[in-house]
Design a protein around this motif. Sequence first.
Motif, PDB file in Angstrom:
ATOM      1  N   MET A   1       0.843  -1.181   0.000  1.00 24.65           N
ATOM      2  CA  MET A   1       0.000   0.000   0.000  1.00 24.65           C
ATOM      3  C   MET A   1       0.884   1.239   0.000  1.00 24.65           C
ATOM      4  O   MET A   1       1.902   1.287   0.676  1.00 24.65           O
ATOM      5  CB  MET A   1      -0.910  -0.016   1.236  1.00 24.65           C
ATOM      6  N   GLU A   2       0.479   2.221  -0.780  1.00 24.69           N
ATOM      7  CA  GLU A   2       1.245   3.462  -0.812  1.00 24.69           C
ATOM      8  C   GLU A   2       1.194   4.145   0.555  1.00 24.69           C
ATOM      9  O   GLU A   2       0.276   3.924   1.340  1.00 24.69           O
ATOM     10  CB  GLU A   2       0.712   4.387  -1.910  1.00 24.69           C
ATOM     11  N   GLN A   3       2.185   4.955   0.814  1.00 32.85           N
ATOM     12  CA  GLN A   3       2.288   5.619   2.103  1.00 32.85           C
ATOM     13  C   GLN A   3       2.047   7.121   1.968  1.00 32.85           C
ATOM     14  O   GLN A   3       2.436   7.734   0.973  1.00 32.85           O
ATOM     15  CB  GLN A   3       3.676   5.376   2.708  1.00 32.85           C
ATOM     16  N   PRO A   4       1.411   7.715   2.969  1.00 35.07           N
ATOM     17  CA  PRO A   4       1.191   9.160   2.948  1.00 35.07           C
ATOM     18  C   PRO A   4       2.526   9.898   2.924  1.00 35.07           C
ATOM     19  O   PRO A   4       3.555   9.395   3.386  1.00 35.07           O
ATOM     20  CB  PRO A   4       0.450   9.437   4.262  1.00 35.07           C
ATOM     21  N   ASN A   5       2.472  11.107   2.397  1.00 29.03           N
ATOM     22  CA  ASN A   5       3.675  11.931   2.356  1.00 29.03           C
ATOM     23  C   ASN A   5       3.268  13.407   2.352  1.00 29.03           C
ATOM     24  O   ASN A   5       2.103  13.739   2.197  1.00 29.03           O
ATOM     25  CB  ASN A   5       4.529  11.588   1.142  1.00 29.03           C
ATOM     26  N   LEU A   6       4.259  14.259   2.500  1.00 31.72           N
ATOM     27  CA  LEU A   6       4.008  15.696   2.570  1.00 31.72           C
ATOM     28  C   LEU A   6       4.409  16.424   1.288  1.00 31.72           C
ATOM     29  O   LEU A   6       4.490  17.653   1.274  1.00 31.72           O
ATOM     30  CB  LEU A   6       4.748  16.304   3.765  1.00 31.72           C
ATOM     31  N   SER A   7       4.644  15.696   0.224  1.00 28.05           N
ATOM     32  CA  SER A   7       5.107  16.312  -1.026  1.00 28.05           C
ATOM     33  C   SER A   7       4.185  17.423  -1.503  1.00 28.05           C
ATOM     34  O   SER A   7       4.642  18.504  -1.886  1.00 28.05           O
ATOM     35  CB  SER A   7       5.252  15.257  -2.124  1.00 28.05           C
ATOM     36  N   TYR A   8       2.891  17.164  -1.485  1.00 27.42           N
ATOM     37  CA  TYR A   8       1.938  18.173  -1.951  1.00 27.42           C
ATOM     38  C   TYR A   8       1.976  19.414  -1.056  1.00 27.42           C
ATOM     39  O   TYR A   8       1.990  20.542  -1.552  1.00 27.42           O
ATOM     40  CB  TYR A   8       0.517  17.600  -2.006  1.00 27.42           C
ATOM     41  N   LEU A   9       2.018  19.208   0.250  1.00 25.28           N
ATOM     42  CA  LEU A   9       2.073  20.346   1.171  1.00 25.28           C
ATOM     43  C   LEU A   9       3.363  21.143   0.987  1.00 25.28           C
ATOM     44  O   LEU A   9       3.342  22.373   1.022  1.00 25.28           O
ATOM     45  CB  LEU A   9       1.960  19.879   2.621  1.00 25.28           C
ATOM     46  N   GLY A  65      -0.973  12.859  -0.660  1.00 20.63           N
ATOM     47  CA  GLY A  65      -0.283  12.240  -1.790  1.00 20.63           C
ATOM     48  C   GLY A  65      -0.644  10.792  -2.063  1.00 20.63           C
ATOM     49  O   GLY A  65       0.128  10.081  -2.701  1.00 20.63           O
ATOM     50  N   LEU A  66      -1.805  10.366  -1.609  1.00 20.44           N
ATOM     51  CA  LEU A  66      -2.226   8.973  -1.791  1.00 20.44           C
ATOM     52  C   LEU A  66      -3.092   8.855  -3.042  1.00 20.44           C
ATOM     53  O   LEU A  66      -4.319   8.832  -2.968  1.00 20.44           O
ATOM     54  CB  LEU A  66      -2.990   8.497  -0.546  1.00 20.44           C
ATOM     55  N   GLU A  67      -2.441   8.772  -4.176  1.00 20.10           N
ATOM     56  CA  GLU A  67      -3.154   8.811  -5.451  1.00 20.10           C
ATOM     57  C   GLU A  67      -4.068   7.613  -5.677  1.00 20.10           C
ATOM     58  O   GLU A  67      -5.224   7.777  -6.055  1.00 20.10           O
ATOM     59  CB  GLU A  67      -2.153   8.957  -6.601  1.00 20.10           C
ATOM     60  N   SER A  68      -3.564   6.411  -5.462  1.00 23.15           N
ATOM     61  CA  SER A  68      -4.433   5.247  -5.683  1.00 23.15           C
ATOM     62  C   SER A  68      -5.502   5.154  -4.595  1.00 23.15           C
ATOM     63  O   SER A  68      -6.625   4.715  -4.855  1.00 23.15           O
ATOM     64  CB  SER A  68      -3.638   3.951  -5.797  1.00 23.15           C
ATOM     65  N   ALA A  69      -5.181   5.596  -3.385  1.00 25.82           N
ATOM     66  CA  ALA A  69      -6.179   5.623  -2.316  1.00 25.82           C
ATOM     67  C   ALA A  69      -7.274   6.631  -2.640  1.00 25.82           C
ATOM     68  O   ALA A  69      -8.450   6.397  -2.352  1.00 25.82           O
ATOM     69  CB  ALA A  69      -5.527   5.955  -0.979  1.00 25.82           C
ATOM     70  N   TYR A  70      -6.899   7.740  -3.264  1.00 29.56           N
ATOM     71  CA  TYR A  70      -7.883   8.740  -3.675  1.00 29.56           C
ATOM     72  C   TYR A  70      -8.843   8.136  -4.697  1.00 29.56           C
ATOM     73  O   TYR A  70     -10.056   8.319  -4.611  1.00 29.56           O
ATOM     74  CB  TYR A  70      -7.192   9.969  -4.261  1.00 29.56           C
ATOM     75  N   THR A  71      -8.306   7.400  -5.644  1.00 27.36           N
ATOM     76  CA  THR A  71      -9.143   6.743  -6.655  1.00 27.36           C
ATOM     77  C   THR A  71     -10.100   5.761  -6.000  1.00 27.36           C
ATOM     78  O   THR A  71     -11.294   5.730  -6.327  1.00 27.36           O
ATOM     79  CB  THR A  71      -8.263   6.028  -7.704  1.00 27.36           C
ATOM     80  N   LEU A  72      -9.591   4.977  -5.061  1.00 29.22           N
ATOM     81  CA  LEU A  72     -10.445   4.024  -4.354  1.00 29.22           C
ATOM     82  C   LEU A  72     -11.542   4.763  -3.577  1.00 29.22           C
ATOM     83  O   LEU A  72     -12.706   4.366  -3.602  1.00 29.22           O
ATOM     84  CB  LEU A  72      -9.628   3.163  -3.403  1.00 29.22           C
ATOM     85  N   LYS A  87     -16.490  -1.563  -1.060  1.00 27.84           N
ATOM     86  CA  LYS A  87     -15.105  -1.130  -0.855  1.00 27.84           C
ATOM     87  C   LYS A  87     -14.842  -0.638   0.570  1.00 27.84           C
ATOM     88  O   LYS A  87     -13.807  -0.045   0.846  1.00 27.84           O
ATOM     89  CB  LYS A  87     -14.743  -0.047  -1.861  1.00 27.84           C
ATOM     90  N   ILE A  88     -15.737  -0.930   1.482  1.00 30.38           N
ATOM     91  CA  ILE A  88     -15.618  -0.403   2.845  1.00 30.38           C
ATOM     92  C   ILE A  88     -14.328  -0.838   3.533  1.00 30.38           C
ATOM     93  O   ILE A  88     -13.653  -0.018   4.162  1.00 30.38           O
ATOM     94  CB  ILE A  88     -16.859  -0.759   3.708  1.00 30.38           C
ATOM     95  N   ASN A  89     -13.954  -2.091   3.418  1.00 29.47           N
ATOM     96  CA  ASN A  89     -12.744  -2.563   4.102  1.00 29.47           C
ATOM     97  C   ASN A  89     -11.493  -1.895   3.555  1.00 29.47           C
ATOM     98  O   ASN A  89     -10.609  -1.501   4.328  1.00 29.47           O
ATOM     99  CB  ASN A  89     -12.626  -4.086   4.009  1.00 29.47           C
ATOM    100  N   GLU A  90     -11.414  -1.757   2.252  1.00 28.40           N
ATOM    101  CA  GLU A  90     -10.260  -1.092   1.642  1.00 28.40           C
ATOM    102  C   GLU A  90     -10.193   0.371   2.059  1.00 28.40           C
ATOM    103  O   GLU A  90      -9.114   0.896   2.352  1.00 28.40           O
ATOM    104  CB  GLU A  90     -10.332  -1.197   0.119  1.00 28.40           C
ATOM    105  N   PHE A  91     -11.345   1.033   2.092  1.00 28.13           N
ATOM    106  CA  PHE A  91     -11.382   2.432   2.499  1.00 28.13           C
ATOM    107  C   PHE A  91     -10.939   2.576   3.954  1.00 28.13           C
ATOM    108  O   PHE A  91     -10.161   3.476   4.286  1.00 28.13           O
ATOM    109  CB  PHE A  91     -12.784   3.017   2.299  1.00 28.13           C
ATOM    110  N   GLU A  92     -11.410   1.698   4.797  1.00 33.55           N
ATOM    111  CA  GLU A  92     -11.068   1.802   6.210  1.00 33.55           C
ATOM    112  C   GLU A  92      -9.604   1.482   6.473  1.00 33.55           C
ATOM    113  O   GLU A  92      -9.015   1.999   7.422  1.00 33.55           O
ATOM    114  CB  GLU A  92     -12.019   0.959   7.046  1.00 33.55           C
ATOM    115  N   GLU A  93      -8.966   0.697   5.611  1.00 30.76           N
ATOM    116  CA  GLU A  93      -7.517   0.495   5.700  1.00 30.76           C
ATOM    117  C   GLU A  93      -6.779   1.811   5.447  1.00 30.76           C
ATOM    118  O   GLU A  93      -5.770   2.096   6.091  1.00 30.76           O
ATOM    119  CB  GLU A  93      -7.056  -0.557   4.691  1.00 30.76           C
ATOM    120  N   ILE A  94      -7.304   2.599   4.526  1.00 23.85           N
ATOM    121  CA  ILE A  94      -6.722   3.913   4.247  1.00 23.85           C
ATOM    122  C   ILE A  94      -6.834   4.801   5.482  1.00 23.85           C
ATOM    123  O   ILE A  94      -5.885   5.509   5.837  1.00 23.85           O
ATOM    124  CB  ILE A  94      -7.425   4.568   3.030  1.00 23.85           C
ATOM    125  N   LEU A  95      -7.975   4.750   6.142  1.00 21.12           N
ATOM    126  CA  LEU A  95      -8.165   5.560   7.351  1.00 21.12           C
ATOM    127  C   LEU A  95      -7.147   5.189   8.423  1.00 21.12           C
ATOM    128  O   LEU A  95      -6.581   6.072   9.082  1.00 21.12           O
ATOM    129  CB  LEU A  95      -9.586   5.392   7.896  1.00 21.12           C
TER     130      LEU A  95
END
Length: 105
Positions: A1-9, A65-72, A87-95
């Motif tokens: 899973m992709e990891q959050p980052n501060l690149s955009y900020l 910066g979570l591009e694929s998570a944003y799509t999900l 997609k609830i379980n996948e979304f809650e993994e992002i949370l």
Amino acid sequence: MEQPNLSYLEELARGDQDLIDQLIEVLKIEFPEEKEDYYNSLETKNYKLIAENVHRIKHKISILGLESAYTLANDFENELRDANSNKINEFEEILVTITNYLKTI
């Protein structure tokens, strides 16, 4: 899973560390509130309300910066509008990922 980052900020703030710190504080305040609203809306089984909460959280996902998570999240939001929560379980993994990340910054 992709990891959050501060690149955009960092790009948005153009190196202004004070601004980056302020934006991080906003994330640390707003995300837990929005996450709590999401979980509360699940209890009502009001799919429109759940979708609205996902929509608000989706912006935090993008900022981190979570591009694929944003799509999900976007797909999940659209599914909810059709009373579908596959997609609830996948979304809650992002949370969980975001929650853990915000504790480290």
